[in-house]
Every structure is written in C-alpha cells, then in structure tokens.
Design an enzyme around this catalytic site. Structure first.
Site, mmCIF file in Angstrom:
data_model
loop_
_atom_site.group_PDB
_atom_site.id
_atom_site.type_symbol
_atom_site.label_atom_id
_atom_site.label_comp_id
_atom_site.label_asym_id
_atom_site.label_seq_id
_atom_site.Cartn_x
_atom_site.Cartn_y
_atom_site.Cartn_z
ATOM 1 N N CYS A 135 0.822 -1.206 0.000
ATOM 2 C CA CYS A 135 0.000 0.000 0.000
ATOM 3 C C CYS A 135 0.856 1.256 0.000
ATOM 4 O O CYS A 135 0.351 2.339 -0.320
ATOM 5 C CB CYS A 135 -0.989 -0.013 1.162
ATOM 6 S SG CYS A 135 -0.248 -0.311 2.756
ATOM 7 N N HIS A 136 2.144 1.129 0.307
ATOM 8 C CA HIS A 136 3.022 2.297 0.236
ATOM 9 C C HIS A 136 3.183 2.798 -1.198
ATOM 10 O O HIS A 136 3.604 3.926 -1.413
ATOM 11 C CB HIS A 136 4.394 1.987 0.857
ATOM 12 C CG HIS A 136 5.169 0.936 0.131
ATOM 13 N ND1 HIS A 136 4.989 -0.418 0.378
ATOM 14 C CD2 HIS A 136 6.115 1.018 -0.833
ATOM 15 C CE1 HIS A 136 5.799 -1.108 -0.414
ATOM 16 N NE2 HIS A 136 6.493 -0.255 -1.158
#
Length: 164
Positions: A135-136
């Site tokens: 998700c980064h």
C-alpha cells in the site's frame, strides 16, 4: 499457532506473522502482538509464538532489503475482507516496485470504477500485510505521500528504496 519473527530493517523492526508458511500479518513494529490483535478472532484463538526463523518469508524480506525488489511478490499472503477488498489487495500486489498508482488507478486496476477511490483508500488503511501487500505504492492524485499506517517516513523510505 501463529508464528512471528521480528526482522531488523533500515527503517526499524518488521514483525512477520505466519500460519503454516502463509503471511497473515506484517508491519513495521518491534512488537508482533500489535499485529496479532488486528487478526480475526479465529486466528487469535490459535495463539502467538515468537520464533527465530520463519524461513522463506524472512528470506524474502532479506532479499528485498538487499535489492531484489520482486522477492516479496512470491510469498503467499492471506487476509480477511470482502470480495471487493480482496480484489483491491490483489491489485496492490500487482503494482510493481519502483512504480506508484493513485487510489483511483488502484480501483480501476481492481476492475472497479475510478470513482471507487475511497474504497481503495479504505483497503490500504485496513491492509494487515505491509510491505507484502504494498500500500506504500499508492499516492494521492492531489500530490504528496498521503498517510501510511507506519508513518510517512517509512513510506518515503520504501519508495526511495524501490526507486534505486
């Protein structure tokens, strides 16, 4: 039993939690119990045991940190969620290291309309398996880094590591 290992990284400890070789939680914390309490009651009922070596998942993290940016892609993961959330998490896993997408692009990649950016943001916020479900790599279309459960400096480091 849920097995946990704490790995050192340049941005702080990474706790990995696995059940039978499948990662069920991972996060940048020195305390695996912080991840354990976010698991489903069924998994929590199995108990938590900190071990010296999880094997393949730990090796994949070491390889990723050493520059093999695709190493985490092959590690099996499993986390709860609706069919929509699972599609979004799968689409996240397909975002290649060194690239980023917006929340709207993530929704589109998951077969949802671009207007589902809010659902994509929620899937990122509820992701239990960072950085395996990366998700980064999702950035707001308005610019900047947006938020990150483990702090923006961790997100920035991961993106810089993958860009090198």
């Amino acid at each position: 039993m849920i097995d946990a290992q704490i790995l050192p990284t340049p941005i702080g400890p990474l706790s990995l939690l696995a059940r039978e070789g499948v990662i069920v939680a991972a996060g940048f914390t020195p305390d695996p119990s912080q991840m354990f309490v976010r698991l489903s009651p069924q998994l929590q009922a199995l108990g938590l045991d900190v071990v010296e070596d999880l094997g393949a998942p730990a090796e994949a993290v070491r390889a990723y940190l050493a520059g093999d940016l695709d190493a985490l892609d092959e590690v099996p993961v499993e986390q709860p969620g609706s069919p929509t959330r699972r599609r979004l998490h799968q689409a996240l896993r397909e975002v290649k290291a060194g690239t980023t997408v917006s929340y709207a692009e993530l929704a589109e990649r998951a077969g949802m309309p671009r207007t589902a950016a809010r659902a994509a943001g929620s899937a990122c916020a509820q992701n239990l398996i960072a950085p395996f479900v990366p998700c980064h790599r999702v950035l707001p279309s308005t610019g900047g880094f947006g938020g990150y459960y483990y702090g923006v400096p961790v997100k920035e480091w991961l993106l810089e590591h993958e860009a090198s």
